[in-house]
Design an enzyme around this catalytic site. Structure first.
Site, PDB file in Angstrom:
ATOM      1  N   GLU A 118       0.835  -1.214   0.000  1.00 33.05           N
ATOM      2  CA  GLU A 118       0.000   0.000   0.000  1.00 33.05           C
ATOM      3  C   GLU A 118       0.867   1.261   0.000  1.00 33.05           C
ATOM      4  OE1 GLU A 118      -2.440  -1.421   3.381  1.00 33.05           O
ATOM      5  OE2 GLU A 118      -4.124  -0.828   2.109  1.00 33.05           O
ATOM      6  N   GLU A 140      -4.481  -9.266   3.332  1.00 33.51           N
ATOM      7  CA  GLU A 140      -5.262  -8.972   4.545  1.00 33.51           C
ATOM      8  C   GLU A 140      -6.484  -9.869   4.701  1.00 33.51           C
ATOM      9  OE1 GLU A 140      -3.818  -6.803   2.651  1.00 33.51           O
ATOM     10  OE2 GLU A 140      -2.936  -5.204   3.855  1.00 33.51           O
TER      11      GLU A 140
END
Ligand code: NAI
Length: 711
Positions: A118, A140
């Site tokens: 990210e 995730e």
């Protein structure tokens, strides 16, 4: 700064080397976010700095969030919105990087996962070192969360919604070539060129902008309900996710919603949508349960947290496997794959050679499917010696017996092996039911006797249950664990009891299924409810796999051993007997509770309705789910009470990895802790009014009154 180093070269290009002190890998911590924020401010405000390259001082780039931190936050009662606030800080930082007006390049020297990717997505350019250990991804979802550092918004904007969704929903990791092809990284370079290429990019692109910050930006392939792919991306994925997860895992649906809503909004609003769904996931215990058991505790077990300290490591180089049947062959195969020399012994040479031939065939099949060299297969096979000759055991450090499940046969092989084994060797039994302390009595060296219980099929099942006999020494335990680690399997350590831990839980589960059948609950309802609970296989289907004659043997043995009536599996016994009488023993006889037509799909046997006519009123699905989960949780609690389980983590890992207990619960003991022990005990009492086996013990009731958790 304790998490990174900032330097500036003579061309005005800053280099940020991320390197968290005292951590083997880089992860996102509050200190790191602080340090990076300060570094970014310096870069943006100092006029002599043109831009920055971000890289890592460790082997990988950044592995993501610190899961321990997140679980601790749960434990300390940090509210989901407070926890989400931390991610807001990260998001503000990422926005600052991409909108600050100076170029930032992510020089990815290895794995960039979760928050690591990210951060890279927030940079204006991504260059990945092209080496085999490098990969990128947003995993995730596998811990019940979503990529809350802008991942659910930047990735679809970068590569299109349709390509981004599978990566977000499955947490797929991409190798360098795949990452380049997907458009997630801009360049692949050899590691030694990484920093120079990144520096050049900074110098050549003084005023970069993220595509989504340019006026008029649209997502490739479109977004929202009118996009051509909307039916495939959202409706079809939604149906598939719900089928796969049975709504037990909230993360995939939250990801779909965040992408659907967020990609129709301006970027900053989209981040708020992502944060909203993330806070919902944090408020749900599923993420904590997955992180705690399958990541943190599995990691601890793999690092041999249960190994007694101060004992020198033993590297097993020569192993003997007694019995070249289904389990012996599997054990020999995985040991040879780990580089261990294996003596595979059976009562005659032909049987031993047959076992080795099975391994040869399995390896060749795997090679054909997965690729690989003939040489590697040959080398693995060359490590296995098939024999009937016990004198071959004279150099083995460890023996595992996997002969017939009969005490007399075990007695014979223990005695014959010990005639030849070195005095220091460990003797392990792979028995699934015979108490280890009893078998150890047959040995000349009970302190060197231990249970090492594998699961079938050995090459695929990740768990090994290590069982301590009354006299097993600490060194024997330590060395047995060293061996399990060599095989790269996850060990749990339990004390001796009939069925140890896993077989007890397993039997409680299948017995409950058989009891339901005998009560007249429709078999399809039993099996489907199990699936809806997230159990790997329905109780009737899995009984067919392990076979009903084996179950009969176990029941008969329990009666012969004079076990307490509740341990004799009385409510399942009539069903087991009946199927044995009928000769319907399960898959191996072509039929049990199911039919196994040759070349066709297995299906429930139509004769069940005649044997056990379904009663007119059927229970609610939730009632069945409760019974199937509670009976296993209750038995796990009993194992704690009896001292079979001394660390809750062993029970939870054992049930999930060995038995297919639903991952969303974090395991049977975490399932109880999540519900709360008092409500759990109350529900057990309710169930006990119809089925006395659910009656909680005085110990458990007292524990509930004291509010004592298992963790
Ligand atoms: P199996 O029947 O496939 O193999 C047993 C092997 O032992 C046969 O090859 C037989 O020839 C050999 N054998 C019998 N007597 C012998 C002797 N005196 N000397 C040398 N070899 C002898 O049985 P399986 O399924 O492999 O089970 C073996 C052990 O593993 C049992 O204790 C069982 O409880 C345990 N186990 C089985 C599991 C399963 O899923 N089948 C799972 C975990 C443990």
């Amino acid at each position: 700064m304790s998490t990174l180093n900032l330097s500036v070269d003579s061309d005005g290009v800053a280099l940020i080397v991320i390197d968290l002190i005292d951590r083997p890998i880089n992860v996102f911590t509050p200190e790191f976010v602080n340090d990076l924020s300060q570094a970014v401010e310096q870069i943006l405000t100092r006029e002599n700095i043109k831009g920055a390259v971000l890289t890592s001082g460790k082997q990988g780039f950044i592995a993501g969030a610190d899961l321990k931190d997140l679980v601790n936050a749960y434990e300390q009662g940090v509210s989901p919105s407070d926890a989400a606030t931390r991610f807001n800080r990260e998001n503000a930082l990422f926005r600052r990087i991409e909108t600050g007006g100076k170029p930032f390049v992510a020089a990815l020297n290895g794995q960039a996962l979760g928050g690591g990717l990210e951060l890279a997505l927030a940079c204006h350019h991504r260059i990945l070192a092209n080496h085999p250990k490098a990969s990128v991804g947003l995993p995730e979802v596998t811990v019940g969360l979503l990529a809350a550092g802008g991942g659910t918004q930047r990735l679809p904007r970068l590569i299109g919604v349709e390509k981004a969704l599978p990566l977000l929903l499955e947490g797929t990791l991409l190798k360098p070539e795949q990452a380049l092809e997907a458009g997630i990284v801009d360049e692949l370079v050899p590691l030694f060129e990484l920093l120079e290429k990144s520096r050049q990019w900074v110098l050549e692109h003084p005023h970069p902008q993220q595509p989504w910050d340019i006026k008029g930006f649209t997502i490739a392939g479109g977004s929202g309900p009118l996009a051509e792919h909307a039916g495939r991306s959202f409706a079809a994925n939604m149906a598939q996710v719900r089928k796969r997860t049975q709504d037990n895992y909230p993360a995939p649906l939250a990801i779909l919603s965040a992408v659907y809503e967020g990609t129709q909004l301006p970027f900053d609003l989209a981040l708020q949508v992502e944060a909203k769904y993330f806070a919902q996931l944090l408020a749900n215990p599923v993420a904590r349960n997955l992180m705690r058991t399958l990541f943190i505790n599995k990691g601890r077990a793999d690092k041999l947290a249960r190994r007694p300290q101060g004992i020198t490591q033993l590297h097993i180089s020569r192993l003997a496997v007694l019995g070249a049947g289904m389990m012996g062959v599997g054990i020999a195969r995985v040991a040879a794959a780990a580089g261990i020399q294996v003596v595979l012994l059976d009562s005659n040479l032909q049987a031993a050679e047959r076992g080795k031939e099975q391994i040869a065939q399995a390896l060749e099949k795997e090679r054909a499917r997965r690729g690989g060299s003939h040489d590697a297969v040959d080398a693995q096979l060359a490590r296995i010696l098939a024999t009937e000759d016990y004198s071959q055991l004279s150099h083995c450090e460890l023996v595992i017996e996997a002969v017939f499940e009969e005490r007399t046969v075990k007695a014979q092989v223990i005695q014959r092996a010990e005639e030849h084994l070195p005095a220091s060797a460990i003797f392990a039994s792979n028995t699934s039911t015979l108490p280890i302390s009893g078998l150890a009595e047959l040995s000349q060296r009970p302190t060197q006797f231990i249970g090492i219980h594998f699961f079938s099929p050995v090459e695929r099942m990740p768990l090994v249950e290590v069982i301590l006999g009354k006299e097993t020494s600490k060194a024997t335990l330590a060395h047995a664990l060293d061996f399990v680690a060599l095989l790269r399997k996850t060990p749990i350590v339990v004390n001796d009891s009939p069925g140890f831990y896993t077989s007890r839980i397993f039997c409680s589960y299948i017995d409950e299924g058989m009891a339901m059948l005998a009560e007249g609950i429709a078999p399809a309802l039993i099996e489907n409810s199990a699936r809806m609970a997230g159990l790997a296989t329905g109780p009737l289907a899995v009984t067919d796999e392990v076979s009903l004659d084996l179950q009969k043997k176990v029941v008969d043995q329990a009666i012969a051993d004079g076990l307490a009536p509740e341990r004799q599996r009385q409510h399942a016994q009539p069903v087991i007997s009946r199927f044995n009488t009928l000769g319907r023993l399960g898959r191996k006889t072509g039929g049990g509770f199911y039919e196994f037509p040759v070349g066709g799909r297995k299906h429930l046997w139509s004769g069940l309705a005649e044997l056990y006519p379904p009663r007119a009123e059927q229970p609610e699905v939730q009632e069945i789910i409760d019974r199937l989960l509670y009976i296993q949780a209750l038995e796990s609690a009993r194992c704690v009470e009896e001292g079979v389980i001394t660390d809750a983590m062993d029970a939870d890992l054992g049930a999930i990895l060995g038995l297919g207990f639903p991952g969303w619960t974090g395991g049977p003991l975490l399932f109880i802790d999540t519900l709360g022990l008092a409500p759990f005990v109350e529900r057990c009492k309710q169930l006990a009014s119809h089925h006395p086996r659910f009656q909680p013990s005085a110990w458990l009731i007292q524990r509930a009154a004291l509010g004592k958790n298992f963790y």
